[in-house]
Structure formats: C-alpha cells, structure tokens
Design a protein around this motif. Structure first.
Motif, PDB file in Angstrom:
ATOM      1  N   MET A 362       0.818  -1.213   0.000  1.00  0.00           N
ATOM      2  CA  MET A 362       0.000   0.000   0.000  1.00  0.00           C
ATOM      3  C   MET A 362       0.856   1.270   0.000  1.00  0.00           C
ATOM      4  SD  MET A 362      -2.844  -1.465   2.700  1.00  0.00           S
ATOM      5  CE  MET A 362      -3.410   0.157   3.162  1.00  0.00           C
ATOM      6  N   SER A 363       1.652   1.432  -1.035  1.00  0.00           N
ATOM      7  CA  SER A 363       2.486   2.634  -1.132  1.00  0.00           C
ATOM      8  C   SER A 363       1.641   3.896  -1.268  1.00  0.00           C
ATOM      9  CB  SER A 363       3.444   2.515  -2.321  1.00  0.00           C
ATOM     10  OG  SER A 363       2.714   2.320  -3.523  1.00  0.00           O
ATOM     11  N   TRP A 364       0.437   3.742  -1.789  1.00  0.00           N
ATOM     12  CA  TRP A 364      -0.479   4.869  -1.962  1.00  0.00           C
ATOM     13  C   TRP A 364      -0.932   5.459  -0.629  1.00  0.00           C
ATOM     14  CZ3 TRP A 364      -4.915   3.688   0.572  1.00  0.00           C
ATOM     15  CH2 TRP A 364      -5.226   2.337   0.738  1.00  0.00           C
ATOM     16  N   ALA A 365      -0.773   4.696   0.465  1.00  0.00           N
ATOM     17  CA  ALA A 365      -1.265   5.142   1.769  1.00  0.00           C
ATOM     18  C   ALA A 365      -0.581   6.420   2.253  1.00  0.00           C
ATOM     19  CB  ALA A 365      -1.087   4.033   2.797  1.00  0.00           C
ATOM     20  N   LEU A 366       0.669   6.638   1.841  1.00  0.00           N
ATOM     21  CA  LEU A 366       1.388   7.840   2.272  1.00  0.00           C
ATOM     22  C   LEU A 366       0.688   9.106   1.788  1.00  0.00           C
ATOM     23  CD1 LEU A 366       5.068   6.656   1.662  1.00  0.00           C
ATOM     24  CD2 LEU A 366       3.899   6.939   3.863  1.00  0.00           C
ATOM     25  N   LYS A 367       0.178   9.069   0.564  1.00  0.00           N
ATOM     26  CA  LYS A 367      -0.538  10.234   0.038  1.00  0.00           C
ATOM     27  C   LYS A 367      -1.867  10.437   0.769  1.00  0.00           C
ATOM     28  CE  LYS A 367       1.433  10.153  -4.618  1.00  0.00           C
ATOM     29  NZ  LYS A 367       1.145  10.058  -6.081  1.00  0.00           N
ATOM     30  N   ILE A 368      -2.508   9.338   1.126  1.00  0.00           N
ATOM     31  CA  ILE A 368      -3.772   9.439   1.857  1.00  0.00           C
ATOM     32  C   ILE A 368      -3.548  10.090   3.221  1.00  0.00           C
ATOM     33  CG2 ILE A 368      -5.599   8.110   2.994  1.00  0.00           C
ATOM     34  CD1 ILE A 368      -5.923   8.326  -0.024  1.00  0.00           C
ATOM     35  N   MET A 369      -2.437   9.778   3.856  1.00  0.00           N
ATOM     36  CA  MET A 369      -2.149  10.351   5.171  1.00  0.00           C
ATOM     37  C   MET A 369      -1.924  11.858   5.095  1.00  0.00           C
ATOM     38  SD  MET A 369       0.289   7.353   6.731  1.00  0.00           S
ATOM     39  CE  MET A 369       0.545   8.202   8.288  1.00  0.00           C
ATOM     40  N   ARG A 370      -1.627  12.348   3.899  1.00  0.00           N
ATOM     41  CA  ARG A 370      -1.448  13.793   3.713  1.00  0.00           C
ATOM     42  C   ARG A 370      -2.660  14.431   3.033  1.00  0.00           C
ATOM     43  NH1 ARG A 370       3.769  11.857   2.130  1.00  0.00           N
ATOM     44  NH2 ARG A 370       3.226  12.104  -0.079  1.00  0.00           N
ATOM     45  N   LYS A 372      -6.083  16.279   2.297  1.00  0.00           N
ATOM     46  CA  LYS A 372      -6.632  17.467   2.953  1.00  0.00           C
ATOM     47  C   LYS A 372      -7.980  17.217   3.622  1.00  0.00           C
ATOM     48  CE  LYS A 372      -8.794  19.102  -1.339  1.00  0.00           C
ATOM     49  NZ  LYS A 372      -8.876  20.214  -2.328  1.00  0.00           N
ATOM     50  N   SER A 373      -8.628  16.104   3.281  1.00  0.00           N
ATOM     51  CA  SER A 373      -9.978  15.843   3.782  1.00  0.00           C
ATOM     52  C   SER A 373      -9.989  15.087   5.107  1.00  0.00           C
ATOM     53  CB  SER A 373     -10.778  15.041   2.747  1.00  0.00           C
ATOM     54  OG  SER A 373     -11.978  14.543   3.305  1.00  0.00           O
ATOM     55  N   THR A 374     -10.677  15.646   6.092  1.00  0.00           N
ATOM     56  CA  THR A 374     -10.895  14.953   7.368  1.00  0.00           C
ATOM     57  C   THR A 374     -11.640  13.648   7.131  1.00  0.00           C
ATOM     58  OG1 THR A 374     -11.022  17.052   8.566  1.00  0.00           O
ATOM     59  CG2 THR A 374     -11.998  15.126   9.639  1.00  0.00           C
ATOM     60  N   TYR A 375     -12.641  13.718   6.282  1.00  0.00           N
ATOM     61  CA  TYR A 375     -13.482  12.554   5.978  1.00  0.00           C
ATOM     62  C   TYR A 375     -12.642  11.393   5.455  1.00  0.00           C
ATOM     63  CZ  TYR A 375     -17.251   9.888   3.712  1.00  0.00           C
ATOM     64  OH  TYR A 375     -18.118   8.898   3.320  1.00  0.00           O
ATOM     65  N   VAL A 376     -11.728  11.679   4.553  1.00  0.00           N
ATOM     66  CA  VAL A 376     -10.885  10.637   3.967  1.00  0.00           C
ATOM     67  C   VAL A 376      -9.961  10.030   5.020  1.00  0.00           C
ATOM     68  CG1 VAL A 376      -8.978  10.199   2.365  1.00  0.00           C
ATOM     69  CG2 VAL A 376     -10.968  11.511   1.608  1.00  0.00           C
ATOM     70  N   LYS A 377      -9.302  10.864   5.802  1.00  0.00           N
ATOM     71  CA  LYS A 377      -8.321  10.348   6.765  1.00  0.00           C
ATOM     72  C   LYS A 377      -8.983   9.586   7.913  1.00  0.00           C
ATOM     73  CE  LYS A 377      -5.753  14.198   7.239  1.00  0.00           C
ATOM     74  NZ  LYS A 377      -4.577  15.047   7.602  1.00  0.00           N
ATOM     75  N   VAL A 378     -10.127  10.048   8.362  1.00  0.00           N
ATOM     76  CA  VAL A 378     -10.842   9.336   9.431  1.00  0.00           C
ATOM     77  C   VAL A 378     -11.270   7.957   8.947  1.00  0.00           C
ATOM     78  CG1 VAL A 378     -13.023   9.274  10.702  1.00  0.00           C
ATOM     79  CG2 VAL A 378     -11.613  11.330  10.760  1.00  0.00           C
ATOM     80  N   ASN A 379     -11.798   7.888   7.736  1.00  0.00           N
ATOM     81  CA  ASN A 379     -12.232   6.596   7.209  1.00  0.00           C
ATOM     82  C   ASN A 379     -11.050   5.684   6.885  1.00  0.00           C
ATOM     83  OD1 ASN A 379     -15.346   6.319   6.714  1.00  0.00           O
ATOM     84  ND2 ASN A 379     -14.858   8.463   6.291  1.00  0.00           N
ATOM     85  N   PHE A 380      -9.940   6.264   6.471  1.00  0.00           N
ATOM     86  CA  PHE A 380      -8.724   5.476   6.244  1.00  0.00           C
ATOM     87  C   PHE A 380      -8.277   4.826   7.555  1.00  0.00           C
ATOM     88  CE2 PHE A 380      -3.974   5.512   6.309  1.00  0.00           C
ATOM     89  CZ  PHE A 380      -3.774   4.457   5.432  1.00  0.00           C
ATOM     90  N   ALA A 381      -8.284   5.602   8.628  1.00  0.00           N
ATOM     91  CA  ALA A 381      -7.892   5.076   9.937  1.00  0.00           C
ATOM     92  C   ALA A 381      -8.801   3.925  10.360  1.00  0.00           C
ATOM     93  CB  ALA A 381      -7.924   6.191  10.979  1.00  0.00           C
ATOM     94  N   SER A 400      -2.333   9.536  14.918  1.00  0.00           N
ATOM     95  CA  SER A 400      -2.764  10.040  16.228  1.00  0.00           C
ATOM     96  C   SER A 400      -2.105  11.372  16.569  1.00  0.00           C
ATOM     97  CB  SER A 400      -2.453   9.012  17.323  1.00  0.00           C
ATOM     98  OG  SER A 400      -1.057   8.900  17.530  1.00  0.00           O
ATOM     99  N   SER A 401      -1.093  11.739  15.786  1.00  0.00           N
ATOM    100  CA  SER A 401      -0.431  13.039  15.966  1.00  0.00           C
ATOM    101  C   SER A 401      -0.736  13.973  14.805  1.00  0.00           C
ATOM    102  CB  SER A 401       1.086  12.835  16.085  1.00  0.00           C
ATOM    103  OG  SER A 401       1.402  12.016  17.180  1.00  0.00           O
ATOM    104  N   ASP A 402      -1.759  13.650  14.048  1.00  0.00           N
ATOM    105  CA  ASP A 402      -2.116  14.457  12.878  1.00  0.00           C
ATOM    106  C   ASP A 402      -2.455  15.891  13.306  1.00  0.00           C
ATOM    107  OD1 ASP A 402      -3.043  13.765   9.822  1.00  0.00           O
ATOM    108  OD2 ASP A 402      -4.185  15.445  10.654  1.00  0.00           O
ATOM    109  N   PRO A 403      -2.054  16.892  12.524  1.00  0.00           N
ATOM    110  CA  PRO A 403      -2.380  18.290  12.849  1.00  0.00           C
ATOM    111  C   PRO A 403      -3.884  18.538  12.929  1.00  0.00           C
ATOM    112  CG  PRO A 403      -0.682  18.183  11.163  1.00  0.00           C
ATOM    113  CD  PRO A 403      -1.188  16.797  11.336  1.00  0.00           C
TER     114      PRO A 403
END
Length: 580
Positions: A362-370, A372-381, A400-403
C-alpha cells in the motif's frame, strides 16, 4: 371574548402537538361558559403534566389515570400516544380498556401502544381483536403492531390471513418486511411458504406487487427458495417504475451464483442501470454484484463508475470494491479513483484496495495520510484498524499526531490512548427540551446549504422534542461542515456526523416520538442505535421505507430541494445550516 378564549387556546395548542390540526379546529367555538373555561384550563394543566412525564419516560399512573379518564378525547388520545412512546409491559393495564371503545381514533392509538409493549399478552389481545375489528385502518395497524411484537412462524400466520381490502393486504407485507428487518432470528419454517405463488403475484405488476417484492427481498436466504429463472419473467412482465425498483432489489437478493438465466437478467439490469430514475438505477447497479463474472457486467460497471452522476458513480465503485474481483485490472481501477475530487469515491476506492492488499503493498497510503480531507483520513484510519491494528500500528500512531485534531482524536480513541481535552465527552446526556421550547421549534423551517445545493426541511409538530433538538443544533452551528456519511440510493441519505465515519454525535440523547407518520420519500427521521438514543444524526428517506414505520421518529419533511437530496452521496457536506 379574548379573555374567555385564552384557556381554550392554551389547551388546543398543547394538544395539537400530538394530533392533526383538523381535530383541534373542530373543537373551536366563539363563546364558552365559565364552567367550560375551567374545564379547558384543567385539561391544559393535565396535558402539560402528561407531556412532561412522557418526556421523562416515567409511567406516572396518577397522571395517566386522570388523562385516560378525561372527558376530553384529545387528552385521552395524547395519553395513549404517550404510553406508546414509553412502551414496555407496564402500560398494558392502562391501554387494554381502549381496545373495546367504539371510538376508532382511540382504538387505533391503543393498538399502536400495544405494539410497543413487548408483552406476550399483547399478542393475544391483538390476535383476538383481529377477529372482530371491522375498521380497515385499524386492521392494518394491528398487523404492524403484531410485527413489532413478533412471534415464531409469524410469516406463515400473516400469509394465511384472508383480507379483502388492498390497504390491509399491503400492510401485511410491509409488516412482514419490518419484522424480518428487526427480528431476523424468529423461528419460521419457510418451506411452508408458497414462494412461486408470491412471485406470480409480483408478475401481475399491480398495487400489491411492490409490497410483496418488498417483503420477499427481506426473507433470509431467499435465494434458497426462489430461482433466478423465476426472475426472468418479472423482467418482462413488470413495467411500472415503482415495481421495477423492487424487482431489481429482489434480483440482488436472489441471484448469488452463476446460472443459465443470469445473462437474460443482466441485460435487463444493464438497461435499468442507465435509467434516469436514480432510485431504479442504483438498485440495478447494486444487484449486479453477483453478475461480475460475466464480461458485460464488468464493462458496464466500468462505465458507470465514471458517471457524471456522483451517486451512480459511487454506487458502482462500491460494488466493485466489495466484490470478489482480483487482479491488476481491479487494482488499477481502484488506485485511479484515489485521485478523485469526490471524497466518497476516494473512500470507496480505499476500502477496495485495503480489502485486497497487505500493508507493504500500500504505497499509496502515504498520500492518503497527507490528504486534505478529514473525511478521507478518518475513514482510512477506521479501515486499516479493522483490517489489522497490529500491522498498521505505526501508521495509526502517526495519524494520532495528525495536525487535524478531529483525525488525531479519532485515532487516539481507536488505539485506546487518552484523547486531548478538546474532545467532547462521550457521555450521553439527556438533552430533551421543555415542552414550551419544543413546541416553538416544531413549526420552524431549516435550510441545509450542502456542497451540492440547498435542502429545505419543515419541522413536524408530531415530534416536537426531536424538532427542537435538530433546530437547537442548527442554531449552535453543530451541523456546519458535518457529513452525509451513509447514502444508499432508494433508501436513505444519512447525515449530521461531524466526523464522517458514522460515530460522530453531539453527546446529547433525546427520546423517541413514534407516531402514525410514514417513512415515505422526503420524510426526515432521527437515526438511533436503539430506543431513546436519538442524537445529531438524521436521515432523509430517498425511498419509501415503510419497514421503518413505528420504529423511528419522523420529525420533518423536505419541502424544497428534494432533487438535491436525491443526488447526495458519501462525503457530501452540510456547509451551513440555517433556521428560517
């Protein structure tokens, strides 16, 4: 004159919260005597106490005895409806006498209350009443009440009933759909059911066809009793739009594996998936999940997931993501959608990739972690935590340390580490308002300014506390930037989640306000996780969901912007909500 009418106005205003305004108007009169004025004032005080005790879910027998023995029919009706909202077996002695009243309205509300009593004795009383009841609307209500109470072999018992009125026949099938939704563990020998006869009735394409198909789609393991070949006839005989929607849904439940009839059925589904009616199109798309072994189905889904209609595109992509398809082709398709401007499309693509890949792929996951959408990152987690929290421990720790504090707090909650002090308490607080304030809110209008257009909702006096909760949250700005996180075409668009994963709440629970209102297209209900657990999340019915009746509170109705509501998709936001 004005002084004399004040007492009348107060009691009628209070009573109108539970009852249609037509009943109230009928009681108005230009002149009343002092004795009548005192009676109205007494009823007003009794009604206020009644609403308060119902709101607190306290079965105050003194208040209910007074209300149920009142000379005012309005007060009696309010008391019975209040008992239905309290529910439980303790209401039975208070409700039972009204089953024999000659007043149809009182008898109907008594049946509603029995359906919420969770009592075996209530079952016996209702079956007994069914033998003698002549009023059509009450017979229909009896079936709904029995469905709520449920019992073993209820399906075969209902289907053996001989009803002449179409509305009651419909109620039987809608009631069965409800009981199979909320009581899937009931004991029933489905071999006793004449399924071929029921399918033949659907083929008649009449007013009863839809309710029968609606019920059949809820039967557990229906594919064991109805063959795909029996569906081919329906694809040619059923031509009405509302019935085709339900046939498409039924096909999705019956076709689970390859069959010689599938290609003919698929041709019909492909045609319906391109229908301008979004309700039919999304039903047909979801039904194609078991046809993906056929090349034409994959080609069509590839076309649909690129549709300009985002709900169609999301539905198709989610079907592909949830399917058993493997290989480079499906992985490439899903990865491409990670770049979509639609956050819902990104989340659907992520779900499909995480299902098929291990962490190191899942190399694509690094881009997901950056992202801009709260919705995307929360659902990824949520997705990686559900897949393997140990394997993704480092990724979760970074999140867990996300800005973005919403993301960080969500992940901390997932991995059981203390969240920051800015996170709201998860404790459920009784947020129910006073009756006086609730009454004011129940006549207001709210405009949801969403990311795709405006939706205007008129509150309903039948659910004053739910309306007040909704209006108050709007006034507090709670819904601003919240998400529609559960959208299913021809079912519901559920929103009101500030996080976007289905777990966001205001932290304040309210009481249910069940009524005779039905979950038809455009009605707005309160989402719950059980009795009296309403909070901030609500849903707009985008299909006729009769199986939700008597189980969820309806507190409003879309009066403008229903076309917008029909186009809502996962990840769409309420930019701002305004009380008019």
């Amino acid at each position: 004159m004005k002084t004399r009418l004040n007492g009348l106005y107060i009691v009628l205003t209070i009573s109108s919260i539970f009852l249609p305004h037509t009943n109230v108007t009928a009681m108005e009169r230009p002149e009343i005597k002092d004795s009548e004025r005192h009676s109205y004032e007494a009823n007003s005080q009794l009604s206020a106490r009644l609403f308060e005790t119902v709101d607190k879910r306290v079965l105050n027998k003194v208040i209910f005895d007074a209300a149920l023995h009142s000379k005012s029919e309005l007060v009696q009706l309010n008391a019975l409806k209040g008992l239905s909202r309290i529910g439980g077996k303790n209401i039975l002695p208070l409700v039972k006498p009204f089953l024999s009243t000659s007043n149809d309205e009182l008898r109907r509300v008594a049946v509603l209350a029995l359906g919420q009593s969770k009592s075996k004795q209530a079952n016996e009383l209702l079956w007994s009443l069914l033998k003698t009841e002549k009023t059509t609307i009450i017979r229909a209500e009896i079936y709904l009440a029995l469905a709520n109470l449920t019992e073993d072999n209820l399906v075969s018992k209902f289907l053996s009933q001989k009803e002449n009125k179409l509305s009651v026949q419909k109620s039987i099938y809608h009631s069965l759909a409800a009981t199979l939704t909320y009581h899937r563990d009931i004991k029933q020998d489905y071999k006793l059911i004449d399924f071929p006869s029921l399918v033949n009735q659907v083929a008649k394409d009449n007013e009863l066809s839809g309710p029968i198909a609606y019920f059949l789609a809820r039967v557990p393991n229906i594919d064991q009793y109805v063959l795909p070949s029996q569906m081919t006839g329906l694809t040619t005989s059923v031509t009405s739009l509302k019935n085709k929607r339900l046939v498409a849904r039924l096909i999705g439940k019956i076709v689970k594996k390859p069959d010689v009839a599938n290609r003919q059925i698929l041709s019909w589904l492909i045609e319906q998936s391109e229908n301008k009616d979004i309700r039919l199109a999304t039903e047909a798309i979801r039904a194609m999940v078991s046809f993906l072994y056929i090349p034409q189905a994959k080609i069509q889904m590839g076309k649909l997931h690129a549709s300009s209609n985002i709900l169609v595109a999301q539905t198709a992509l989610q079907v592909l993501a949830d399917s058993t398809l493997t290989g480079k082709e499906i992985l490439s398709l899903l990865k491409k959608q990670l770049k979509s401007e639609s956050t819902g499309m990104v989340v659907a693509a992520m779900s499909g990739l995480i299902k098929r890949q291990e962490r190191d792929d899942m190399s694509w996951a690094l881009k997901i972690m950056r992202h801009k959408s709260t919705y995307v990152k929360v659902n990824f987690a949520n997705l990686i935590f559900e897949k393997d929290p140990k394997a993704f421990a480092n990724v979760l720790k970074m999140l867990s340390s996300d800005p973005n504090q919403i993301v960080a707090n969500k992940v901390k909650k997932l991995i059981n580490t203390p969240a920051s002090n800015t996170e709201e308490s998860n404790a459920q607080i009784n947020g129910t308002a006073s009756f006086k304030l609730a009454k004011l809110s129940s006549n207001k209008t709210v405009t949801l300014k969403t990311s795709i257009g405006d939706i205007v909702i008129k509150m309903n006096p039948e659910a004053p506390y739910s309306a007040h909760n909704f209006v108050t949250l709007v006034e507090q700005g709670f819904y601003n930037k919240s998400y529609f996180m559960r959208v299913i075409g021809n079912f519901v668009a559920q929103g009101g989640d500030p996080i976007g994963d289905g777990e966001g709440t205001s932290g304040k629970s309210i009481r249910e306000e069940l009524s005779f209102l039905s979950h038809t297209v455009g009605s707005v209900g309160m989402a719950t996780a059980g009795k009296d657990t309403g909070d901030s999340q609500f849903f707009i019915n985008t299909g006729d969901n009769i199986h939700l009746d008597r189980n969820y509170s309806i507190f409003g109705h879309v009066i403008k912007g229903m076309d917008v509501a029909m186009r809502l998709a996962h990840g769409d936001q309420i930019i701002k909500a305004i009380v008019e």
